[in-house]
Write a protein that holds these residues in place. Structure first.
Motif, PDB file in Angstrom:
ATOM      1  N   ASP A   1     -91.565  -3.783 135.616  1.00  0.00           N
ATOM      2  CA  ASP A   1     -92.145  -4.746 136.562  1.00  0.00           C
ATOM      3  C   ASP A   1     -91.062  -5.642 137.147  1.00  0.00           C
ATOM      4  OD1 ASP A   1     -93.825  -6.690 137.799  1.00  0.00           O
ATOM      5  OD2 ASP A   1     -93.784  -7.883 135.969  1.00  0.00           O
TER       6      ASP A   1
ATOM      7  N   GLY B   1     -94.600  -7.707 148.585  1.00  0.00           N
ATOM      8  CA  GLY B   1     -94.961  -8.874 149.379  1.00  0.00           C
ATOM      9  C   GLY B   1     -96.365  -8.968 149.957  1.00  0.00           C
TER      10      GLY B   1
ATOM     11  N   ALA C   1     -89.300  -7.164 141.125  1.00  0.00           N
ATOM     12  CA  ALA C   1     -89.617  -7.390 142.536  1.00  0.00           C
ATOM     13  C   ALA C   1     -89.105  -6.253 143.417  1.00  0.00           C
ATOM     14  CB  ALA C   1     -88.999  -8.716 142.982  1.00  0.00           C
TER      15      ALA C   1
ATOM     16  N   ARG D   1     -95.277  -9.342 130.959  1.00  0.00           N
ATOM     17  CA  ARG D   1     -94.062  -9.345 130.127  1.00  0.00           C
ATOM     18  C   ARG D   1     -93.475 -10.749 129.954  1.00  0.00           C
ATOM     19  NH1 ARG D   1     -89.365  -9.756 133.477  1.00  0.00           N
ATOM     20  NH2 ARG D   1     -89.725  -9.159 135.646  1.00  0.00           N
ATOM     21  N   PHE D   2     -94.306 -11.791 130.185  1.00  0.00           N
ATOM     22  CA  PHE D   2     -93.724 -13.125 130.240  1.00  0.00           C
ATOM     23  C   PHE D   2     -93.738 -13.891 128.922  1.00  0.00           C
ATOM     24  CE2 PHE D   2     -95.048 -11.886 134.516  1.00  0.00           C
ATOM     25  CZ  PHE D   2     -93.772 -11.777 135.064  1.00  0.00           C
TER      26      PHE D   2
ATOM     27  N   GLY E   1     -95.875  -1.895 146.780  1.00  0.00           N
ATOM     28  CA  GLY E   1     -96.291  -3.192 147.313  1.00  0.00           C
ATOM     29  C   GLY E   1     -95.195  -4.216 147.161  1.00  0.00           C
TER      30      GLY E   1
ATOM     31  N   ASN F   1     -91.565  -2.665 141.777  1.00  0.00           N
ATOM     32  CA  ASN F   1     -92.381  -2.239 142.914  1.00  0.00           C
ATOM     33  C   ASN F   1     -91.498  -1.711 144.038  1.00  0.00           C
ATOM     34  OD1 ASN F   1     -94.680  -3.079 141.595  1.00  0.00           O
ATOM     35  ND2 ASN F   1     -95.496  -4.167 143.328  1.00  0.00           N
TER      36      ASN F   1
ATOM     37  N   ARG G   1     -80.511  -0.329 138.756  1.00  0.00           N
ATOM     38  CA  ARG G   1     -80.862  -0.951 137.462  1.00  0.00           C
ATOM     39  C   ARG G   1     -82.231  -0.473 136.997  1.00  0.00           C
ATOM     40  NH1 ARG G   1     -80.119  -7.197 137.661  1.00  0.00           N
ATOM     41  NH2 ARG G   1     -80.425  -7.030 135.411  1.00  0.00           N
TER      42      ARG G   1
HETATM   43  N1  LIG Z   1     -94.600  -7.236 144.230  1.00  0.00           N
HETATM   44  C1  LIG Z   1     -93.907  -8.157 144.840  1.00  0.00           C
HETATM   45  O1  LIG Z   1     -93.916  -8.278 146.062  1.00  0.00           O
HETATM   46  C2  LIG Z   1     -93.064  -9.107 144.067  1.00  0.00           C
HETATM   47  C3  LIG Z   1     -93.276  -9.306 142.745  1.00  0.00           C
HETATM   48  N2  LIG Z   1     -92.547 -10.228 142.053  1.00  0.00           N
HETATM   49  C4  LIG Z   1     -92.827 -10.374 140.625  1.00  0.00           C
HETATM   50  O2  LIG Z   1     -92.119 -11.480 140.126  1.00  0.00           O
HETATM   51  C5  LIG Z   1     -91.657 -11.219 138.812  1.00  0.00           C
HETATM   52  C6  LIG Z   1     -90.181 -11.460 138.733  1.00  0.00           C
HETATM   53  O3  LIG Z   1     -89.509 -10.407 139.402  1.00  0.00           O
HETATM   54  P1  LIG Z   1     -87.923 -10.257 139.312  1.00  0.00           P
HETATM   55  O4  LIG Z   1     -87.280 -11.463 139.889  1.00  0.00           O
HETATM   56  O5  LIG Z   1     -87.524  -8.941 139.861  1.00  0.00           O
HETATM   57  O6  LIG Z   1     -87.721 -10.197 137.749  1.00  0.00           O
HETATM   58  P2  LIG Z   1     -86.591 -10.807 136.827  1.00  0.00           P
HETATM   59  O7  LIG Z   1     -86.551 -12.261 137.005  1.00  0.00           O
HETATM   60  O8  LIG Z   1     -86.785 -10.251 135.473  1.00  0.00           O
HETATM   61  O9  LIG Z   1     -85.285 -10.182 137.493  1.00  0.00           O
HETATM   62  C7  LIG Z   1     -84.915  -8.884 137.216  1.00  0.00           C
HETATM   63  C8  LIG Z   1     -83.437  -8.704 137.499  1.00  0.00           C
HETATM   64  O10 LIG Z   1     -83.296  -8.246 138.834  1.00  0.00           O
HETATM   65  C9  LIG Z   1     -82.521  -9.185 139.579  1.00  0.00           C
HETATM   66  N3  LIG Z   1     -83.190  -9.277 140.869  1.00  0.00           N
HETATM   67  C10 LIG Z   1     -84.368  -9.847 141.161  1.00  0.00           C
HETATM   68  N4  LIG Z   1     -84.641  -9.719 142.457  1.00  0.00           N
HETATM   69  C11 LIG Z   1     -83.608  -9.042 142.974  1.00  0.00           C
HETATM   70  C12 LIG Z   1     -83.298  -8.605 144.261  1.00  0.00           C
HETATM   71  N5  LIG Z   1     -84.115  -8.859 145.291  1.00  0.00           N
HETATM   72  N6  LIG Z   1     -82.144  -7.948 144.456  1.00  0.00           N
HETATM   73  C13 LIG Z   1     -81.314  -7.713 143.425  1.00  0.00           C
HETATM   74  N7  LIG Z   1     -81.543  -8.104 142.178  1.00  0.00           N
HETATM   75  C14 LIG Z   1     -82.678  -8.761 141.964  1.00  0.00           C
HETATM   76  C15 LIG Z   1     -82.531 -10.463 138.789  1.00  0.00           C
HETATM   77  O11 LIG Z   1     -81.336 -11.189 138.939  1.00  0.00           O
HETATM   78  P3  LIG Z   1     -81.291 -12.535 139.833  1.00  0.00           P
HETATM   79  O12 LIG Z   1     -82.565 -13.283 139.571  1.00  0.00           O
HETATM   80  O13 LIG Z   1     -80.077 -13.221 139.333  1.00  0.00           O
HETATM   81  O14 LIG Z   1     -81.171 -12.066 141.250  1.00  0.00           O
HETATM   82  C16 LIG Z   1     -82.626  -9.956 137.375  1.00  0.00           C
HETATM   83  O15 LIG Z   1     -81.358  -9.641 136.850  1.00  0.00           O
HETATM   84  C17 LIG Z   1     -92.081  -9.782 138.477  1.00  0.00           C
HETATM   85  O16 LIG Z   1     -93.264  -9.825 137.739  1.00  0.00           O
HETATM   86  C18 LIG Z   1     -92.338  -9.167 139.836  1.00  0.00           C
HETATM   87  O17 LIG Z   1     -93.329  -8.170 139.798  1.00  0.00           O
HETATM   88  C19 LIG Z   1     -91.574 -10.957 142.644  1.00  0.00           C
HETATM   89  C20 LIG Z   1     -91.329 -10.830 143.970  1.00  0.00           C
HETATM   90  C21 LIG Z   1     -92.012  -9.849 144.795  1.00  0.00           C
END
Ligand SMILES: NC(=O)C1=CN([C@@H]2O[C@H](COP(=O)(O)OP(=O)(O)OC[C@H]3O[C@@H](n4cnc5c(N)ncnc54)[C@H](OP(=O)(O)O)[C@@H]3O)[C@@H](O)[C@H]2O)C=CC1
Ligand SMILES: Nc1nc2c(ncn2[C@@H]2O[C@H](COP(=O)(O)O)[C@@H](O)[C@H]2O)c(=O)[nH]1
Length: 325
Positions: A117, A169, A119, A67-68, A167, A146, A125
């Motif tokens: 997708d 981490g 984290a 989705r990037f 999954g 995830n 949300r």
């Molecule tokens: N499978 C795994 O272990 C992991 C996968 N990823 C991958 O990295 C990419 C980015 O992920 P992600 O940062 O979620 O996506 P986004 O950057 O699109 O963030 C999604 C939204 O969720 C918020 N957010 C992100 N992490 C958290 C959290 N831990 N607690 C509360 N709010 C959160 C962000 O706000 P804000 O950034 O302001 O907090 C943002 O508003 C994805 O593709 C994901 O799959 C990332 C980490 C772990």
């Protein structure tokens, strides 16, 4: 609670009932379609692009587009539709993504699969996004993640997800476990088992697969589909250029939460590495299929369901005995 990971488990063979491994059926029905193997390349920018998505769909493999490059998704769906290929895209949970879903609906597009997708998938949300998509696109097979707990699987399923992705981490370029102290890294297979026991819908095991045998182990512990990054990185078809270093060829593989993806060093939970160049991805997928056929024969069956019932032993950190290949 039993805690173990891929390298700690050995599956126990049963009497063989086939004359040839080629008789073993590795196909999996996942959502509306059936695929050659229960494997999907990770929806990451260094793993999949439009060309590879098309190649996978054409050849009977599941794919999830990343989705990037959000502005390309509508055209991607239209192009795949024109070629009569199935469509499988990813979304996030920010405000713009609601607008994107509205656009998909207003243009009368119907993606076959959508993956939410993020984290940390166990959140209101994500639940809100699941409900929004299921309301607007009820026929789309919706994958959410995830997550890493049975509670999360149940909540996302109850909100309307058709499958959940497990999954937090365990990935090869993941540093979530180091940066936050949280996740399923180091015990992904045991977490998968707990989540699968709670699930009433399909599960995708995501991250931590380091050898083809880990695919069979994932199925044994409840996965319907296995998402793989590092093992499927570094191919001719993988996005990115070949990098030459000390006479060796490599391709870059970086985390979706790395600075290389984000363009800034903020909330970084991913890193970058170089993966040795591996040639054609179809050769790797064929080898995965053959290894899985072998796994099924050792399970004493003819299809993937036989893997679900095999006994296993926990041989804590000892199965490699120094072996690498
Ligand atoms: N499978 C795994 O272990 C992991 C996968 N990823 C991958 O990295 C990419 C980015 O992920 P992600 O940062 O979620 O996506 P986004 O950057 O699109 O963030 C999604 C939204 O969720 C918020 N957010 C992100 N992490 C958290 C959290 N831990 N607690 C509360 N709010 C959160 C962000 O706000 P804000 O950034 O302001 O907090 C943002 O508003 C994805 O593709 C994901 O799959 C990332 C980490 C772990
Ligand atoms: N913690 C992070 N996990 C990430 C990031 N980017 C992707 N991922 C996850 O890893 C798997 C692939 O794992 P692999 O062991 O097969 O290489 C992928 O599907 C995501 O779930 C990240 O930046 N941080």
């Amino acid at each position: 609670m039993q805690v173990f990971d891929y390298e700690d488990i050995q599956l126990i063979p049963n009497k063989c009932i086939v004359d040839s491994r080629s008789e073993c059926d590795t196909t999996i029905k996942f959502g509306p379609k059936t695929f050659k193997i229960p494997v999907v390349p990770a929806n990451m920018q260094t793993i999949i692009d439009e060309n590879l998505a098309e190649k996978l769909a054409t050849n009977g493999y599941f794919y999830v587009m990343h989705r990037f490059e959000p502005e390309t998704r509508i055209d991607f769906i239209k192009t795949m539709n024109q070629k009569d290929l199935f469509t499988s895209i990813s979304v996030g949970i920010k405000k713009d993504e609601y607008t994107f879903i509205d656009q998909v609906v207003s243009e009368h597009l119907k993606p076959d699969y959508i993956t939410i997708d993020v984290a940390h998938g166990h959140s209101d949300r994500v639940i809100d996004m699941i409900k929004y998509i299921k309301n607007k696109l009820p026929d789309t097979f919706l994958i959410a993640g995830n997550v890493g707990t049975p509670e999360a699987v149940r909540e996302l399923e109850n909100a309307g997800a058709d499958a959940t992705k497990v999954g937090i981490g365990p990935g090869k370029v993941c540093i979530t476990k180091l940066k936050t102290g949280f996740g399923t890294g180091g015990w992904q297979l045991a977490a998968l088992r707990l989540c699968a026991k709670a699930a009433s819908k399909p599960i995708i095991a995501d991250g931590g697969v380091r050898n083809d045998g880990d695919i069979a182990k994932s199925v044994r512990f409840g996965a319907d589909m296995v998402m793989i990054g590092s093992l499927l990185a570094g191919h001719k078809e993988s996005p990115g250029k070949i990098i030459e270093k000390d006479g060796q060829k490599y391709k870059a593989y970086f985390g979706s939460a790395s600075q290389y993806q984000k363009g800034e060093y903020k909330n970084v939970e991913g890193k970058r590495m170089l993966v040795p160049y591996k040639g054609e991805i179809m050769d790797t997928l064929t080898e995965m299929k053959q290894d899985l056929q072998s796994s099924i024969s050792y399970a004493g069956g003819k299809d993937l369901s036989s893997l679900r019932k095999v006994d296993y032993v926990i041989v804590k950190n000892s199965i490699y005995n120094g072996d690498v290949y």
